[in-house]
Design a protein around this motif. Structure first.
Motif, PDB file in Angstrom:
ATOM      1  N   ARG A  29       4.436 -31.937  76.909  1.00  0.00           N
ATOM      2  CA  ARG A  29       3.302 -32.739  77.386  1.00  0.00           C
ATOM      3  C   ARG A  29       2.086 -32.586  76.475  1.00  0.00           C
ATOM      4  O   ARG A  29       1.274 -33.505  76.356  1.00  0.00           O
ATOM      5  CB  ARG A  29       2.932 -32.340  78.818  1.00  0.00           C
ATOM      6  N   LEU A  30       1.949 -31.422  75.798  1.00  0.00           N
ATOM      7  CA  LEU A  30       0.853 -31.215  74.853  1.00  0.00           C
ATOM      8  C   LEU A  30       1.242 -31.664  73.447  1.00  0.00           C
ATOM      9  O   LEU A  30       0.465 -31.510  72.504  1.00  0.00           O
ATOM     10  CB  LEU A  30       0.427 -29.744  74.844  1.00  0.00           C
ATOM     11  N   GLU A  31       2.441 -32.224  73.321  1.00  0.00           N
ATOM     12  CA  GLU A  31       2.913 -32.894  72.108  1.00  0.00           C
ATOM     13  C   GLU A  31       2.851 -32.026  70.861  1.00  0.00           C
ATOM     14  O   GLU A  31       2.672 -32.508  69.740  1.00  0.00           O
ATOM     15  CB  GLU A  31       2.139 -34.199  71.897  1.00  0.00           C
ATOM     16  N   GLY A  32       2.967 -30.712  71.061  1.00  0.00           N
ATOM     17  CA  GLY A  32       3.033 -29.809  69.926  1.00  0.00           C
ATOM     18  C   GLY A  32       1.732 -29.599  69.190  1.00  0.00           C
ATOM     19  O   GLY A  32       1.713 -29.015  68.096  1.00  0.00           O
ATOM     20  N   LEU A  33       0.590 -30.033  69.741  1.00  0.00           N
ATOM     21  CA  LEU A  33      -0.699 -29.846  69.071  1.00  0.00           C
ATOM     22  C   LEU A  33      -1.150 -28.390  69.204  1.00  0.00           C
ATOM     23  O   LEU A  33      -1.340 -27.890  70.319  1.00  0.00           O
ATOM     24  CB  LEU A  33      -1.760 -30.760  69.665  1.00  0.00           C
ATOM     25  N   PRO A  34      -1.340 -27.675  68.098  1.00  0.00           N
ATOM     26  CA  PRO A  34      -1.672 -26.257  68.170  1.00  0.00           C
ATOM     27  C   PRO A  34      -2.912 -25.947  69.006  1.00  0.00           C
ATOM     28  O   PRO A  34      -2.903 -25.013  69.803  1.00  0.00           O
ATOM     29  CB  PRO A  34      -1.875 -25.876  66.700  1.00  0.00           C
ATOM     30  N   LEU A  35      -4.007 -26.706  68.820  1.00  0.00           N
ATOM     31  CA  LEU A  35      -5.216 -26.406  69.579  1.00  0.00           C
ATOM     32  C   LEU A  35      -4.989 -26.604  71.071  1.00  0.00           C
ATOM     33  O   LEU A  35      -5.433 -25.787  71.898  1.00  0.00           O
ATOM     34  CB  LEU A  35      -6.384 -27.277  69.102  1.00  0.00           C
ATOM     35  N   ALA A  36      -4.292 -27.661  71.442  1.00  0.00           N
ATOM     36  CA  ALA A  36      -4.001 -27.901  72.858  1.00  0.00           C
ATOM     37  C   ALA A  36      -3.159 -26.773  73.434  1.00  0.00           C
ATOM     38  O   ALA A  36      -3.401 -26.295  74.550  1.00  0.00           O
ATOM     39  CB  ALA A  36      -3.274 -29.237  73.015  1.00  0.00           C
ATOM     40  N   ILE A  37      -2.173 -26.321  72.668  1.00  0.00           N
ATOM     41  CA  ILE A  37      -1.318 -25.221  73.126  1.00  0.00           C
ATOM     42  C   ILE A  37      -2.126 -23.938  73.280  1.00  0.00           C
ATOM     43  O   ILE A  37      -1.971 -23.189  74.260  1.00  0.00           O
ATOM     44  CB  ILE A  37      -0.150 -25.032  72.139  1.00  0.00           C
TER      45      ILE A  37
END
Length: 674
Positions: free
Chosen positions: A183-191
């Motif tokens: 759901r966070l599409e692999g975005l490092p900052l979001a993770i």
């Protein structure tokens, strides 16, 4: 990536959506490539900068260069890099894309051994540019509940362990972690934002909160995220979700600290952000909470705790600050905080507090520029009030060209007569003189006189006369200049202006020396030192008075006195890391050594001086033809006495020494170079 930057392309741009990890990858590439560039890899942080005209200045700050020059800064940087093998990392270029593109073109053309790596949300659109699009991390495939060995899961597990030391991936939480990564599409900052919340929520609760957030995402996008290019949906989701998990006070502080740029001190946050809603005694705990949530990063320093916010998170906070109607008020408090610090510096400039006050402001340079930008947006009065107290910082930092840039903008916005406009004009005249721009110096001095006449103050009349006197003296009219300087002396004496008496005594000494009256010049320099106080720890004016006195001693043949003055000046200048002053002092000591027949010492010191002149971006004595001729004469004397081969060897040794070693040798008065 390292091979691409080091071997294949001279200009590489890492691009991708916000939060994808461009800066982190660029830093990793620079660290890995450091040993492959003879002159190193240098990170240039451009995110705090809003004025494209200053890109070259910020590059110079990242390199061991200074803005102490009569030439355009881009020319100085290009010349410095021309013979070097260097990697420049220009981080966060999207808001200055045109300026960064022009700068890159000039530098790459001038320096064959230069390679540039940029990070930007959009390419620079140069022919030589190779664009690398950084994609989000790989995530588990559709229907994969095991997670596998993919990068997104690995990052989430690593950051979760930082938030909860005993965290482990288990069969019980794996499904939720996989869902989060997808759901966070692999975005490092979001993770990372998600993982930071695991110290207070379970993985199941996090997943549920995220699902709720996705359902209401469209309601606040336009109001808060109106950026260009649009943010990635997963990142908007993660940031908004992280914001909702903050307490009301944490959310408010997040919004308010968005007015800071670069790094900022906890006390500055208290001064700018605290009020009845955010009591000052709550600020440390709230900052700590934002660090735990990965909204802020903590950077301990010798001067106390400092904090930093990622650009993407700052943009979010700034959007909310504007939405709640607090942007202008917060910016004004930011301006007021730094103006107060600069006022104290100005009041204590000619005291032993000068050096510690200067070094306390050095880490704030990004926020000083931000305050100037806010003040210009707020109106001319705010801007000229700030430039009127910025002169102590610019003077100690040796930034006459950047000072002129900001002062010109402020003066243009505030044409009406005022005490702040007057002070800004006086220092504009001074900096134009330092840059060798004599016509501009006289123009500023004349304008200062007009404002002084309108204001009618005796103190202003003294400083106007002093400014006009120095402008005339440097433009080749020392007699007319002395007449005005003597008038200023009388005014300062009548008004009891001790600082004015110090400045005008120093400038009288310079003018007498320019006119060839060395005895009168030495008497004035001695008067200035006496007014400053015997054994004074004030650095700037004391050091430049000593250098000027030393030059007069060399011209009169008193080598011993010149050497003593030069060594004391150099020690004082080293406390401020003053490149231009250090270069002048090393040159003076080289002259004295050559004049005294100490030729090996002289050759070594000429080499050390040449290296520092280069770092200062200036030719010896900033193009003063008389002093430049004297410099060449004494170096030729040393060369003739030693022979070309030995002179070049010693000169090379001096040029290659670390600056601290050069200073130690110079002040030791030893004959044998290290």
């Amino acid at each position: 990536m390292e091979r691409l930057v080091c071997r294949r392309s001279r200009l590489v741009t890492l691009t991708g959506v916000a939060g994808v990890g461009k800066t982190r990858l660029a830093q990793a590439v620079a660290d890995a490539a450091q040993g492959q560039f003879r002159d190193g890899a240098w990170l240039v942080e451009l995110s705090p900068l809003r004025d494209g005209a200053l890109v070259a200045h910020v590059i110079a700050e990242a390199l061991p260069l200074a803005d102490q020059t009569t030439r355009p800064m881009i020319d100085v940087v290009a010349e410095y890099l021309a013979e070097r093998e260097t990697l420049l990392v220009l981080d966060t270029c999207e808001h200055l894309a045109v300026a960064c593109a022009l700068t890159a073109e000039v530098l790459l053309r001038a320096a064959p051994g230069l390679r540039i790596l940029t990070t930007s949300r959009r390419p620079l659109n140069l022919i030589a540019e190779e664009v690398v699009i950084l994609d989000p991390l790989p995530v588990p495939e559709e229907g994969d509940s095991t997670g596998g060995e993919n990068d997104a899961m690995a990052l989430l597990a690593e950051r979760a362990t930082q938030a909860v030391p005993d965290f482990t991936v288990t069969d019980a939480n794996r499904r939720d972690l996989v869902w989060l990564c997808r759901r966070l599409e692999g975005l490092p900052l979001a993770i990372e934002l998600a993982a930071a919340r695991l110290h207070e929520l379970s993985t199941a609760e996090l997943a549920a909160r995220l699902e709720d957030r996705l359902g209401v995402l469209g309601n606040d996008r336009e109001a808060v995220y109106g950026t260009d290019p649009p943010w990635h949906q997963a990142l908007r989701t993660a940031i908004g979700w992280s914001n909702e998990l903050c307490t009301p006070q944490e959310r408010l502080l997040w919004a308010r600290v968005s007015v800071f740029t670069g790094t900022f001190h906890a006390e500055a946050v208290r001064q700018v952000c605290a009020d009845d809603q955010l009591p000052g005694d709550r600020i440390p705990a709230l900052l700590g909470a934002l660090v735990e949530a990965s909204i802020l990063s903590w950077e301990p320093t010798g001067g106390g705790d400092r904090y930093r916010m990622l650009d993407t998170l700052r943009e979010y906070g700034a959007g909310w600050l504007e939405a709640i109607g607090e942007r202008d008020a917060c910016r004004r408090r930011h301006i007021a905080h730094y103006a107060a610090r600069l006022h104290r510096f100005a009041d204590r400039f000619l005291t032993s507090d000068q050096v510690p006050l200067y070094w306390a402001l050095v880490p704030e340079r990004d926020n000083l520029r931000a305050a100037l930008g806010y003040a210009l947006d707020d109106g001319g009065g705010s801007a000229v009030a700030l430039t009127a107290v910025m002169w102590p910082y610019w003077t100690c930092a040796g930034q006459p060209r950047e000072a002129g840039h900001w002062m010109d903008l402020a003066l243009e916005r505030a044409p009406e007569p005022s005490a702040d406009r007057f002070t800004t004009l006086v220092w504009s005249c001074t900096y134009a003189t330092y840059r060798g721009e004599h016509a501009a110096a006289q123009r500023f001095a004349d304008q200062a006189q007009e404002v002084a006449d309108r204001l009618g103050g005796l103190r202003q009349a003294g400083y106007a006369a002093m400014s006009r006197g120095m402008a005339l003296a440097y433009a080749g009219e020392p007699d007319a200049g002395l007449e005005l300087l003597h008038r200023a002396t009388e005014i300062f004496r009548d008004t009891g202006d001790a600082a004015g008496m110090c400045w005008v005594a120093f400038r009288r000494g310079l003018t007498h020396t320019i006119a060839g009256d060395l005895d009168a010049g030495l008497a004035d320099f001695a008067k200035a030192l006496d007014l400053l106080g015997e054994g004074s720890e004030e650095s700037y004016l004391t050091a430049f008075t000593l250098i000027s006195m030393g030059i007069a001693h060399v011209l009169s043949g008193d080598t011993k006195a010149a050497d003593q003055a030069g060594r004391r000046a150099l020690a004082l200048q080293f406390t401020r890391d003053d490149l231009l002053g250090s270069a002048a002092s090393l040159s003076l000591l080289a002259w004295a050594s050559a004049q005294d027949g100490r030729y090996p010492r002289a050759a070594w010191l000429f080499g050390a001086a040449s290296a520092v002149w280069t770092l200062a971006g200036a030719v010896p004595f900033v193009g003063n033809p008389k002093l430049g001729a004297l410099h060449l004469r004494f170096s030729a004397t040393a060369r003739q006495s030693l022979g070309d081969q030995r002179y070049e060897l010693l000169h090379h040794q001096g040029a290659k020494q670390p600056r601290s070693a050069a200073v130690n040798f110079a002040v030791s008065n030893r004959d044998t170079p290290p």
